[in-house]
Scaffold this motif. Structure first.
Motif, mmCIF file in Angstrom:
data_model
loop_
_atom_site.group_PDB
_atom_site.id
_atom_site.type_symbol
_atom_site.label_atom_id
_atom_site.label_comp_id
_atom_site.label_asym_id
_atom_site.label_seq_id
_atom_site.Cartn_x
_atom_site.Cartn_y
_atom_site.Cartn_z
ATOM 1 N N ALA A 101 80.125 30.862 23.330
ATOM 2 C CA ALA A 101 79.964 29.410 23.280
ATOM 3 C C ALA A 101 81.318 28.700 23.265
ATOM 4 O O ALA A 101 81.475 27.648 23.884
ATOM 5 N N SER A 102 82.283 29.269 22.572
ATOM 6 C CA SER A 102 83.623 28.667 22.549
ATOM 7 C C SER A 102 84.240 28.669 23.936
ATOM 8 O O SER A 102 84.890 27.699 24.343
ATOM 9 N N PHE A 103 84.015 29.749 24.685
ATOM 10 C CA PHE A 103 84.540 29.812 26.050
ATOM 11 C C PHE A 103 83.881 28.764 26.943
ATOM 12 O O PHE A 103 84.558 28.110 27.746
ATOM 13 N N VAL A 104 82.567 28.593 26.812
ATOM 14 C CA VAL A 104 81.861 27.594 27.634
ATOM 15 C C VAL A 104 82.350 26.190 27.302
ATOM 16 O O VAL A 104 82.597 25.374 28.206
ATOM 17 N N VAL A 105 82.503 25.891 26.025
ATOM 18 C CA VAL A 105 83.019 24.577 25.627
ATOM 19 C C VAL A 105 84.437 24.376 26.156
ATOM 20 O O VAL A 105 84.782 23.297 26.662
ATOM 21 N N GLY A 106 85.262 25.430 26.061
ATOM 22 C CA GLY A 106 86.617 25.348 26.602
ATOM 23 C C GLY A 106 86.619 25.124 28.098
ATOM 24 O O GLY A 106 87.430 24.354 28.626
ATOM 25 N N LEU A 107 85.691 25.768 28.808
ATOM 26 C CA LEU A 107 85.588 25.595 30.251
ATOM 27 C C LEU A 107 85.198 24.163 30.608
ATOM 28 O O LEU A 107 85.746 23.579 31.556
ATOM 29 N N ILE A 108 84.274 23.584 29.863
ATOM 30 C CA ILE A 108 83.831 22.213 30.145
ATOM 31 C C ILE A 108 84.975 21.225 29.935
ATOM 32 O O ILE A 108 85.229 20.356 30.781
ATOM 33 N N PHE A 109 85.674 21.351 28.819
ATOM 34 C CA PHE A 109 86.748 20.398 28.520
ATOM 35 C C PHE A 109 87.970 20.608 29.418
ATOM 36 O O PHE A 109 88.696 19.656 29.713
ATOM 37 N N ALA A 110 88.195 21.846 29.844
ATOM 38 C CA ALA A 110 89.357 22.123 30.692
ATOM 39 C C ALA A 110 89.043 21.976 32.169
ATOM 40 O O ALA A 110 89.945 22.120 33.005
#
Length: 277
Positions: A101-110
């Motif tokens: 989930a942290s990776f997905v959130v990071g992908l969305i914001f980046a």
């Protein structure tokens, strides 16, 4: 110049391009990792407030629907119960989901920065006319992606979760969902809407390439509306209000695509007329 020297320079040029692409990808991954680490650290905000938000009745969308139900005097719109519980049935389930989930959130914001990096690599290879035609591509792609993600998170996901949580084959069956299943469903809906909202950009480039025309989109408009309604039926509970709520933005995107296709076609015709003169 000897042939072997020409081939060597050509090969070095290709390797240089690969090296440049590698650094663009590395910088994009660094941005994703930085946002992912930030999301990993802010566990309570990311999980309790954002990811698990649609699983609670105090979520913003459910509260707005209750207020709307009072205005329209339709009690069915107010969601005051979500009959399911979340569990972790694997030893490493919560930790693995925390990382994912942290990776997905990071992908969305980046995403805006990552797309900008890739676009920086692609842009020099375009002709001046193509560069002018694609001016602002990073801005529009990023804005549409974020609007799609917001639409998927605040509209599609709560309605879908409410429907799936309340669906039962038999009253004796209790809905106890695994956290991996819940997060996977949420990510698919949110990311799917983010990609779906890129329709105007896809229409623009297909029209520029001559593979799509406004007349073709107008001719298949009724078919597109049927497909949109089917998508609304699949993504939302089986009630007309939810289906229309999802179908309206998707229909608007299709109409915007027709408008963009008309503008591109008109501009191409004007350019050809000027060139022939």
């Amino acid at each position: 110049m000897p042939l072997d020297q020409i081939e060597e320079e050509s090969e070095m040029g290709f390797l240089d391009h690969l090296e440049e692409l590698r650094w663009h990808i590395i910088r994009s991954l660094i941005a994703i990792v930085v946002f992912s680490i930030a999301a990993f650290i802010a566990k309570s905000i990311i999980f309790h407030t954002i990811i698990l938000g649609p699983s609670r009745t105090d979520f913003w969308t459910y509260r707005m629907m209750c207020e709307l139900s009072q205005v329209l005097q339709l009690d069915a719109l107010c969601i005051d119960d979500l009959p399911f519980t979340l569990q972790s049935r694997q030893m490493t389930g919560q930790f693995t989901m925390h990382i994912t989930a942290s990776f997905v959130v990071g992908l969305i914001f980046a995403f805006p920065y990552a797309f900008w990096e890739i676009w920086r690599f692609i842009k020099p290879g375009l002709y001046p006319k193509e560069r002018n035609a694609t001016r602002g591509a990073t801005f529009f792609v990023s804005v549409l992606f974020m609007i799609g993600v917001s639409f998927g998170y605040f509209i599609v996901s709560p309605l879908s979760i409410n429907f799936l949580a309340g669906y039962q084959l038999d009253p004796s069956i209790i809905n106890e969902f695994d956290i991996i299943s819940y997060v996977t469903t949420l990510v698919m809906l949110v990311m799917g809407c983010g990609l779906l909202f890129q329709l105007p950009i896809v229409v623009y480039f297909l029209t520029k390439a001559g593979l799509l025309s406004p007349s073709l989109m107008i001719r298949f408009r009724r078919h597109a509306i049927v497909v949109i309604l089917l998508l609304g039926a699949m993504l939302t509970p089986p009630d007309p209000f939810s289906q229309v709520l999802v179908a309206i933005p998707l229909t608007a995107l299709y109409e915007i695509g027709i408008f963009i296709s008309k503008r591109v076609t008109k501009r191409e015709l004007s350019t050809e007329i000027i060139a022939n003169e």
